[in-house]
Design an enzyme around this catalytic site. Structure first.
Site, short mmCIF file in Angstrom:
data_model
loop_
_atom_site.label_atom_id
_atom_site.label_comp_id
_atom_site.label_asym_id
_atom_site.label_seq_id
_atom_site.Cartn_x
_atom_site.Cartn_y
_atom_site.Cartn_z
N ASP A 1 1.02 -1.24 0.01
CA ASP A 1 -0.03 -0.06 0.05
C ASP A 1 0.90 1.05 -0.04
O ASP A 1 1.81 1.16 0.84
CB ASP A 1 -1.11 0.08 1.21
CG ASP A 1 -2.00 0.92 1.17
OD1 ASP A 1 -1.62 2.17 0.91
OD2 ASP A 1 -2.99 0.74 1.52
N ARG B 1 -12.46 -3.63 -8.01
CA ARG B 1 -12.70 -3.39 -9.16
C ARG B 1 -12.28 -4.29 -10.26
O ARG B 1 -10.87 -4.31 -10.31
CB ARG B 1 -12.56 -1.90 -9.48
CG ARG B 1 -13.43 -1.08 -8.72
CD ARG B 1 -14.86 -1.04 -9.03
NE ARG B 1 -15.62 0.04 -8.07
CZ ARG B 1 -16.23 -0.28 -6.98
NH1 ARG B 1 -16.22 -1.71 -6.64
NH2 ARG B 1 -16.96 0.67 -6.25
N HIS C 1 -20.91 -8.85 -8.32
CA HIS C 1 -20.67 -7.62 -7.25
C HIS C 1 -21.40 -7.59 -6.12
O HIS C 1 -22.05 -6.63 -6.19
CB HIS C 1 -20.73 -6.62 -8.11
CG HIS C 1 -20.06 -5.15 -7.79
ND1 HIS C 1 -19.28 -4.56 -8.62
CD2 HIS C 1 -19.87 -4.82 -6.38
CE1 HIS C 1 -18.75 -3.61 -7.86
NE2 HIS C 1 -19.11 -3.66 -6.49
N ASP D 1 -15.41 -10.97 -7.83
CA ASP D 1 -16.51 -10.57 -7.57
C ASP D 1 -17.00 -9.32 -8.40
O ASP D 1 -18.04 -8.65 -8.38
CB ASP D 1 -16.67 -9.84 -6.03
CG ASP D 1 -18.03 -9.45 -5.47
OD1 ASP D 1 -19.02 -10.31 -5.78
OD2 ASP D 1 -18.22 -8.29 -5.17
N CYS E 1 -7.81 -2.46 -3.11
CA CYS E 1 -7.52 -1.12 -3.34
C CYS E 1 -8.27 -0.53 -4.25
O CYS E 1 -8.74 -1.24 -5.12
CB CYS E 1 -5.95 -0.82 -3.92
SG CYS E 1 -5.52 -1.63 -5.37
N GLU F 1 -18.12 -5.54 -16.38
CA GLU F 1 -19.37 -6.22 -15.61
C GLU F 1 -20.86 -5.24 -15.89
O GLU F 1 -21.68 -5.70 -15.70
CB GLU F 1 -19.10 -6.28 -14.04
CG GLU F 1 -18.98 -4.78 -13.38
CD GLU F 1 -18.66 -4.94 -11.94
OE1 GLU F 1 -17.61 -5.60 -11.50
OE2 GLU F 1 -19.24 -3.99 -11.26
N ASN G 1 -3.35 2.49 -11.33
CA ASN G 1 -3.17 1.25 -11.17
C ASN G 1 -4.49 0.31 -12.19
O ASN G 1 -4.38 -0.77 -11.86
CB ASN G 1 -3.50 0.75 -9.60
CG ASN G 1 -4.91 1.14 -9.04
OD1 ASN G 1 -5.82 1.20 -9.82
ND2 ASN G 1 -5.11 1.24 -7.84
#
Ligand code: NAI
Length: 349
Positions: free
Chosen positions: A173, A230, A291, A254, A201, A259, A207
């Site tokens: 992180d 995400r 999700h 997820d 994150c 999506e 990223n």
């Protein structure tokens, strides 16, 4: 306050209506997603409320501004779907930064456990009176190394859970937590050591495709990826290659890059039009949920609570510009870091 709420399902309405008993705002629910086309429906409304897969790009924000909307209340934590730069000086964007980190961390664990111990397959088998164990072999999580990328609210909860399982924890992180009992390192140092890599994150321009081919090649052979953050943090094409070659041991997802076209809706009577998603769904060592990590009673209650607090705050702010919008997504924070007026307790604009 008149609020138009986009992208809603019956469960959203149930929690939002219950909370609105304390406020008495005029709510209008729309099932469709917020897009440049649907934005104009919000004419005459003070604010709109949107969710993770709504399109809050420049065109939508302009359309909202044109019909007089001055606030967007996101009923989620992530805001990668909002063009913050474009919203600056036009529309205030507020969000629900923390509702139930436990909900997401616990779902990440559920996905990891299912993927590893193949309980989804065992469930199907035993219902068909097939009691064979072939193909159901897993591994002990105890003693394995989990690499947690992003150690904010959710990452920290996930770490606590993994610690309880007796896993070794390593983390990455850019803003490490202080006084913790796990080591921080770069993503490049973390990947070759981790048996499980879990992403916690936010998605940012920097990223995008954090786990690309080069990074997946650095992973320990057979390691598994858990993504409850995400979709676009993972390069799906590279993931499919890694799964096919066997270098990636499995993926519990997820979230998925594309999506927005599928998740939250029933497509079971259609031919799947997304080849990458179709491939992922065909792999035995991939689990996809839609999700749903946030989807607990406690989380929905908190989302409703904070969304109305945010709207009330905005209502007050319209009368008195000194009122502080606690949960504003701030353009300065994202783009200027230290020069942000929020650091002096001021609003983004
Ligand atoms: P948070 O803001 O508390 O923590 C995020 C952490 O990630 C911060 O410590 C930040 O410094 C770190 N970070 C930022 N960029 C990084 C990078 N490139 N590498 C490593 N770390 C990085 O956020 P929170 O509440 O923990 O949520 C994390 C993410 O989870 C959200 O941004 C959202 O995308 C996702 N989420 C998913 C949900 C679901 O239903 N699947 C529900 C809620 C959130």
């Amino acid at each position: 306050m008149k609020v138009m709420i986009f992208d809603t399902k019956p469960y959203d309405r149930q929690y939002l209506n219950a909370e609105n008993k304390n406020y008495g705002y005029k709510l209008k629910y729309i099932e469709s997603k917020l897009t440049p086309d649907t934005a104009r429906l919000a004419a005459g409304y003070d604010a709109v409320c949107a969710f993770v897969n709504d399109d809050l790009g420049a065109e939508t924000l302009d359309a909202l501004e044109n019909v007089g909307v001055r606030a967007v209340a996101m009923r989620c934590a992530g805001y990668n779907n909002v063009d913050i730069r474009h919203a600056f000086h036009k529309i205030h964007v507020v969000r629900v930064p923390k509702y139930s980190p436990y909900a997401i961390a616990e779902h990440a664990l559920a996905l990891l456990m299912t993927l590893n111990r193949k309980t989804h397959r065992a469930y199907q088998r035993t219902r068909d009176a097939n009691f064979e164990l072939n193909g159901l072999l897993g591994f002990d999580l105890h003693g394995k190394t989990v690499g947690v990328i992003g150690t904010g609210q959710i990452g920290r909860c996930f770490i606590d859970i993994c610690r309880g399982l007796g896993m070794r924890i390593i983390a990455s992180d850019p803003y490490p937590n202080k006084n913790v009992d796990y080591p921080y390192m770069s993503v490049e140092e973390l990947l070759p050591q981790a048996d499980v890599v879990s992403l916690h994150c936010p998605l940012t321009a920097e990223n995008y495709h954090l786990l690309d081919k080069a990074h997946m090649d650095m992973m320990k052979p057979g390691a598994v990826i858990v993504n409850t953050s995400r979709g676009a943090l993972v390069d799906t094409a590279a993931l499919i290659d890694g799964l096919r070659s066997g270098h990636i041991g499995g993926a519990a997802l997820d979230v998925y890059e594309e999506e927005a076209d599928f998740f939250f809706e029933d497509h079971s009577n259609e031919v799947m039009q997304d080849d990458q998603l179709a491939l992922l769904l065909s792999f035995r060592n991939v689990i996809v949920t839609s999700h749903q990590a946030f989807f607990t009673h406690e989380a929905l209650q908190k989302i409703a609570e904070v969304t109305f607090m945010n709207l009330q705050n905005f209502e007050r702010f319209q009368k008195d510009r000194q009122v502080y919008l606690d949960n504003e997504v701030c353009y300065h924070c994202d783009h200027y870091g230290t020069n942000c007026p929020k650091k002096e307790g001021k609003n983004c604009f």
